[in-house]
Design a protein around this motif. Structure first.
Motif, PDB file in Angstrom:
ATOM      1  N   TYR A  23       0.822  -1.212   0.000  1.00 50.64           N
ATOM      2  CA  TYR A  23       0.000   0.000   0.000  1.00 50.64           C
ATOM      3  C   TYR A  23       0.858   1.266   0.000  1.00 50.64           C
ATOM      4  O   TYR A  23       0.368   2.347  -0.297  1.00 50.64           O
ATOM      5  CB  TYR A  23      -0.934  -0.002   1.213  1.00 50.64           C
ATOM      6  CG  TYR A  23      -2.203  -0.826   1.017  1.00 50.64           C
ATOM      7  CD1 TYR A  23      -2.154  -2.107   0.505  1.00 50.64           C
ATOM      8  CD2 TYR A  23      -3.448  -0.304   1.355  1.00 50.64           C
ATOM      9  CE1 TYR A  23      -3.315  -2.862   0.327  1.00 50.64           C
ATOM     10  CE2 TYR A  23      -4.615  -1.051   1.183  1.00 50.64           C
ATOM     11  CZ  TYR A  23      -4.537  -2.323   0.666  1.00 50.64           C
ATOM     12  OH  TYR A  23      -5.694  -3.053   0.496  1.00 50.64           O
ATOM     13  N   GLY A  62      -7.570   3.023   1.495  1.00 48.81           N
ATOM     14  CA  GLY A  62      -6.615   2.047   2.011  1.00 48.81           C
ATOM     15  C   GLY A  62      -6.541   2.008   3.521  1.00 48.81           C
ATOM     16  O   GLY A  62      -7.532   1.785   4.217  1.00 48.81           O
ATOM     17  N   THR A  63      -5.351   2.259   4.054  1.00 44.15           N
ATOM     18  CA  THR A  63      -5.139   2.205   5.503  1.00 44.15           C
ATOM     19  C   THR A  63      -5.606   3.471   6.217  1.00 44.15           C
ATOM     20  O   THR A  63      -5.604   3.519   7.445  1.00 44.15           O
ATOM     21  CB  THR A  63      -3.636   2.063   5.817  1.00 44.15           C
ATOM     22  OG1 THR A  63      -2.988   3.271   5.362  1.00 44.15           O
ATOM     23  CG2 THR A  63      -3.019   0.848   5.144  1.00 44.15           C
ATOM     24  N   LEU A  65      -3.867   6.262   6.054  1.00 44.51           N
ATOM     25  CA  LEU A  65      -2.677   7.043   6.435  1.00 44.51           C
ATOM     26  C   LEU A  65      -2.703   8.444   5.809  1.00 44.51           C
ATOM     27  O   LEU A  65      -2.425   9.435   6.504  1.00 44.51           O
ATOM     28  CB  LEU A  65      -1.400   6.291   6.015  1.00 44.51           C
ATOM     29  CG  LEU A  65      -0.087   7.026   6.270  1.00 44.51           C
ATOM     30  CD1 LEU A  65       0.095   7.376   7.750  1.00 44.51           C
ATOM     31  CD2 LEU A  65       1.112   6.196   5.787  1.00 44.51           C
ATOM     32  N   ALA A  88     -12.539   0.764  -3.042  1.00 42.45           N
ATOM     33  CA  ALA A  88     -13.304  -0.376  -3.553  1.00 42.45           C
ATOM     34  C   ALA A  88     -13.355  -1.514  -2.532  1.00 42.45           C
ATOM     35  O   ALA A  88     -14.337  -2.241  -2.466  1.00 42.45           O
ATOM     36  CB  ALA A  88     -12.681  -0.861  -4.857  1.00 42.45           C
ATOM     37  N   PHE A  89     -12.302  -1.670  -1.753  1.00 40.38           N
ATOM     38  CA  PHE A  89     -12.197  -2.824  -0.832  1.00 40.38           C
ATOM     39  C   PHE A  89     -11.770  -2.352   0.553  1.00 40.38           C
ATOM     40  O   PHE A  89     -10.596  -2.480   0.925  1.00 40.38           O
ATOM     41  CB  PHE A  89     -11.162  -3.827  -1.368  1.00 40.38           C
ATOM     42  CG  PHE A  89     -11.383  -4.216  -2.802  1.00 40.38           C
ATOM     43  CD1 PHE A  89     -12.431  -5.066  -3.144  1.00 40.38           C
ATOM     44  CD2 PHE A  89     -10.560  -3.724  -3.813  1.00 40.38           C
ATOM     45  CE1 PHE A  89     -12.649  -5.423  -4.473  1.00 40.38           C
ATOM     46  CE2 PHE A  89     -10.771  -4.078  -5.142  1.00 40.38           C
ATOM     47  CZ  PHE A  89     -11.823  -4.920  -5.473  1.00 40.38           C
ATOM     48  N   THR A 136     -16.753   2.601  -3.434  1.00 42.25           N
ATOM     49  CA  THR A 136     -17.014   2.301  -4.841  1.00 42.25           C
ATOM     50  C   THR A 136     -15.685   2.219  -5.577  1.00 42.25           C
ATOM     51  O   THR A 136     -14.622   2.430  -4.988  1.00 42.25           O
ATOM     52  CB  THR A 136     -17.935   3.364  -5.482  1.00 42.25           C
ATOM     53  OG1 THR A 136     -18.333   2.917  -6.781  1.00 42.25           O
ATOM     54  CG2 THR A 136     -17.247   4.710  -5.632  1.00 42.25           C
ATOM     55  N   THR A 137     -15.776   1.915  -6.861  1.00 41.74           N
ATOM     56  CA  THR A 137     -14.555   1.869  -7.666  1.00 41.74           C
ATOM     57  C   THR A 137     -14.388   3.185  -8.419  1.00 41.74           C
ATOM     58  O   THR A 137     -15.378   3.893  -8.680  1.00 41.74           O
ATOM     59  CB  THR A 137     -14.637   0.742  -8.713  1.00 41.74           C
ATOM     60  OG1 THR A 137     -15.739   1.025  -9.587  1.00 41.74           O
ATOM     61  CG2 THR A 137     -14.809  -0.615  -8.064  1.00 41.74           C
ATOM     62  N   ASP A 154      -3.711   7.738  -5.490  1.00 43.02           N
ATOM     63  CA  ASP A 154      -2.916   6.747  -4.758  1.00 43.02           C
ATOM     64  C   ASP A 154      -3.409   5.330  -5.049  1.00 43.02           C
ATOM     65  O   ASP A 154      -3.650   4.535  -4.145  1.00 43.02           O
ATOM     66  CB  ASP A 154      -2.973   7.057  -3.246  1.00 43.02           C
ATOM     67  CG  ASP A 154      -1.826   6.423  -2.479  1.00 43.02           C
ATOM     68  OD1 ASP A 154      -0.874   5.922  -3.120  1.00 43.02           O
ATOM     69  OD2 ASP A 154      -1.874   6.422  -1.231  1.00 43.02           O
ATOM     70  N   ALA A 155      -3.564   5.050  -6.349  1.00 46.54           N
ATOM     71  CA  ALA A 155      -3.950   3.695  -6.777  1.00 46.54           C
ATOM     72  C   ALA A 155      -2.717   2.796  -6.747  1.00 46.54           C
ATOM     73  O   ALA A 155      -1.576   3.281  -6.710  1.00 46.54           O
ATOM     74  CB  ALA A 155      -4.514   3.762  -8.189  1.00 46.54           C
ATOM     75  N   GLN A 161      -2.172  -2.572 -11.600  1.00 43.76           N
ATOM     76  CA  GLN A 161      -3.595  -2.266 -11.791  1.00 43.76           C
ATOM     77  C   GLN A 161      -3.745  -1.243 -12.916  1.00 43.76           C
ATOM     78  O   GLN A 161      -4.167  -0.103 -12.692  1.00 43.76           O
ATOM     79  CB  GLN A 161      -4.178  -1.717 -10.485  1.00 43.76           C
ATOM     80  CG  GLN A 161      -5.400  -2.486 -10.039  1.00 43.76           C
ATOM     81  CD  GLN A 161      -6.176  -1.798  -8.947  1.00 43.76           C
ATOM     82  OE1 GLN A 161      -5.658  -0.944  -8.208  1.00 43.76           O
ATOM     83  NE2 GLN A 161      -7.438  -2.170  -8.825  1.00 43.76           N
ATOM     84  N   MET A 164      -6.648   1.409 -13.548  1.00 44.68           N
ATOM     85  CA  MET A 164      -6.818   2.658 -12.790  1.00 44.68           C
ATOM     86  C   MET A 164      -6.171   3.848 -13.500  1.00 44.68           C
ATOM     87  O   MET A 164      -6.436   4.998 -13.144  1.00 44.68           O
ATOM     88  CB  MET A 164      -6.173   2.532 -11.406  1.00 44.68           C
ATOM     89  CG  MET A 164      -6.733   1.421 -10.544  1.00 44.68           C
ATOM     90  SD  MET A 164      -8.425   1.716 -10.042  1.00 44.68           S
ATOM     91  CE  MET A 164      -8.214   2.914  -8.718  1.00 44.68           C
TER      92      MET A 164
HETATM   93  C1  SAM Z   1      -1.865   2.209  -2.786  1.00 43.23           C
HETATM   94  S1  SAM Z   1      -3.306   1.718  -1.901  1.00 43.23           S
HETATM   95  C2  SAM Z   1      -3.880   3.219  -1.167  1.00 43.23           C
HETATM   96  C3  SAM Z   1      -3.135   3.609   0.092  1.00 43.23           C
HETATM   97  C4  SAM Z   1      -3.892   4.632   0.895  1.00 43.23           C
HETATM   98  N1  SAM Z   1      -4.017   5.895   0.240  1.00 43.23           N
HETATM   99  C5  SAM Z   1      -3.351   4.766   2.286  1.00 43.23           C
HETATM  100  O1  SAM Z   1      -3.096   5.909   2.748  1.00 43.23           O
HETATM  101  O2  SAM Z   1      -3.200   3.740   2.945  1.00 43.23           O
HETATM  102  C6  SAM Z   1      -4.492   1.536  -3.247  1.00 43.23           C
HETATM  103  C7  SAM Z   1      -5.923   1.385  -2.771  1.00 43.23           C
HETATM  104  O3  SAM Z   1      -6.808   1.383  -3.899  1.00 43.23           O
HETATM  105  C8  SAM Z   1      -7.861   0.481  -3.619  1.00 43.23           C
HETATM  106  N2  SAM Z   1      -8.491   0.085  -4.887  1.00 43.23           N
HETATM  107  C9  SAM Z   1      -8.238  -1.030  -5.628  1.00 43.23           C
HETATM  108  N3  SAM Z   1      -8.996  -1.031  -6.741  1.00 43.23           N
HETATM  109  C10 SAM Z   1      -9.736   0.108  -6.702  1.00 43.23           C
HETATM  110  C11 SAM Z   1     -10.717   0.657  -7.576  1.00 43.23           C
HETATM  111  N4  SAM Z   1     -11.046   0.045  -8.711  1.00 43.23           N
HETATM  112  N5  SAM Z   1     -11.286   1.841  -7.236  1.00 43.23           N
HETATM  113  C12 SAM Z   1     -10.938   2.466  -6.075  1.00 43.23           C
HETATM  114  N6  SAM Z   1     -10.010   1.982  -5.212  1.00 43.23           N
HETATM  115  C13 SAM Z   1      -9.416   0.820  -5.521  1.00 43.23           C
HETATM  116  C14 SAM Z   1      -7.167  -0.642  -2.905  1.00 43.23           C
HETATM  117  O4  SAM Z   1      -8.090  -1.453  -2.186  1.00 43.23           O
HETATM  118  C15 SAM Z   1      -6.196   0.108  -2.016  1.00 43.23           C
HETATM  119  O5  SAM Z   1      -6.782   0.410  -0.777  1.00 43.23           O
END
Ligand code: SAM
Length: 221
Positions: A23, A62-63, A65, A88-89, A136-137, A154-155, A161, A164
């Motif tokens: 992440y 994400g987390t 942070l 999304a998750f 959502t995505t 921050d994808a 991926q 994105m």
């Molecule tokens: C690099 S991490 C983000 C870290 C976050 N900004 C933090 O401070 O912890 C990428 C994030 O994008 C989410 N993600 C994955 N596919 C996505 C989608 N299609 N749309 C939105 N978010 C998505 C992941 O679940 C993950 O939490």
């Protein structure tokens, strides 16, 4: 499968083992977030534009942070923030309870609220910091045009991926920015610079956080 890992500055992050992607930077999660999103994003924008509140869109909560560091910066500098974040998750409580980003009991309270408050509605985390988490995505999301002042993109990385980082995803993100709005990301790929420039933004290649050579900032006109 998500696993907690320790990064080089002592702060933790998550490893998504299916994508084999973390992440944050393994060189330091907190210092990466501070550099890319706070210093080169929020500080840069608010030093140049005396706007209050600053409307931020994050792609990937994400987390939490980035949200935590933004709330702290906003409180310290008396900048009102409206923070919209897509995820999304969402991670579950047993996992976020184990993430030790907070460096004081005050930060721990903010971090708890960031995760604990409900999704899909505006909630006040600390005075001046409003949060709206959207489950959502990016693909399904639609944004008002000329609305956000700052985007934290921050994808996960383009090689992990790619969906994105397509032109349509970038276009709707840039369209959501106000004139003078700023887009920041840890990614420094040449293709991304060309794509952002194709929307008429001014693209800047900046020094990256420790362990990463470069990052990108794009400014809308
Ligand atoms: C690099 S991490 C983000 C870290 C976050 N900004 C933090 O401070 O912890 C990428 C994030 O994008 C989410 N993600 C994955 N596919 C996505 C989608 N299609 N749309 C939105 N978010 C998505 C992941 O679940 C993950 O939490």
């Amino acid at each position: 499968m998500l696993q907690i890992i320790k990064t080089k500055d002592g702060s933790v992050s998550l490893l998504n083992s299916e994508l084999n992607e973390t992440y944050h930077s393994i060189h330091g999660a907190r210092q990466e977030s501070m550099h890319v999103f706070i210093k080169e994003g929020l500080k840069f924008f608010s030093d140049q534009n005396k706007k209050n509140p600053v409307r931020i869109l994050e792609i990937g909560f994400g987390t939490g942070l980035n949200a935590l560091l933004t709330a702290i910066y906003g409180a310290e500098h008396r900048i009102g923030i409206e923070y919209s974040t897509l995820e999304a998750f969402p991670i579950n409580e047993s996992l976020w309870q184990q993430l030790n980003f907070a460096q004081s009991s005050e930060e721990a309270k903010i971090f708890f609220k960031l995760h604990h408050e409900p999704w899909e509605q505006w909630t006040e985390i600390v005075p001046g910091f409003m949060l709206r988490k959207i489950n959502t995505t990016l693909q399904l999301a639609s944004f008002d045009h000329n609305y956000f002042d700052l985007v934290y993109f921050d994808a996960f990385a383009p090689n992990k991926q790619p969906e994105m980082w397509t032109l349509p995803m970038l276009q709707k993100t840039i369209e959501s920015l106000t004139p003078n709005g700023v887009f920041v990301t840890y990614c420094a790929k040449g293709q991304l610079k060309r794509d952002l420039a194709s929307f008429g933004t001014t693209v800047q290649t900046l020094q990256g956080p420790p362990g990463k050579r470069e990052m990108i900032r794009a400014i809308k006109h």
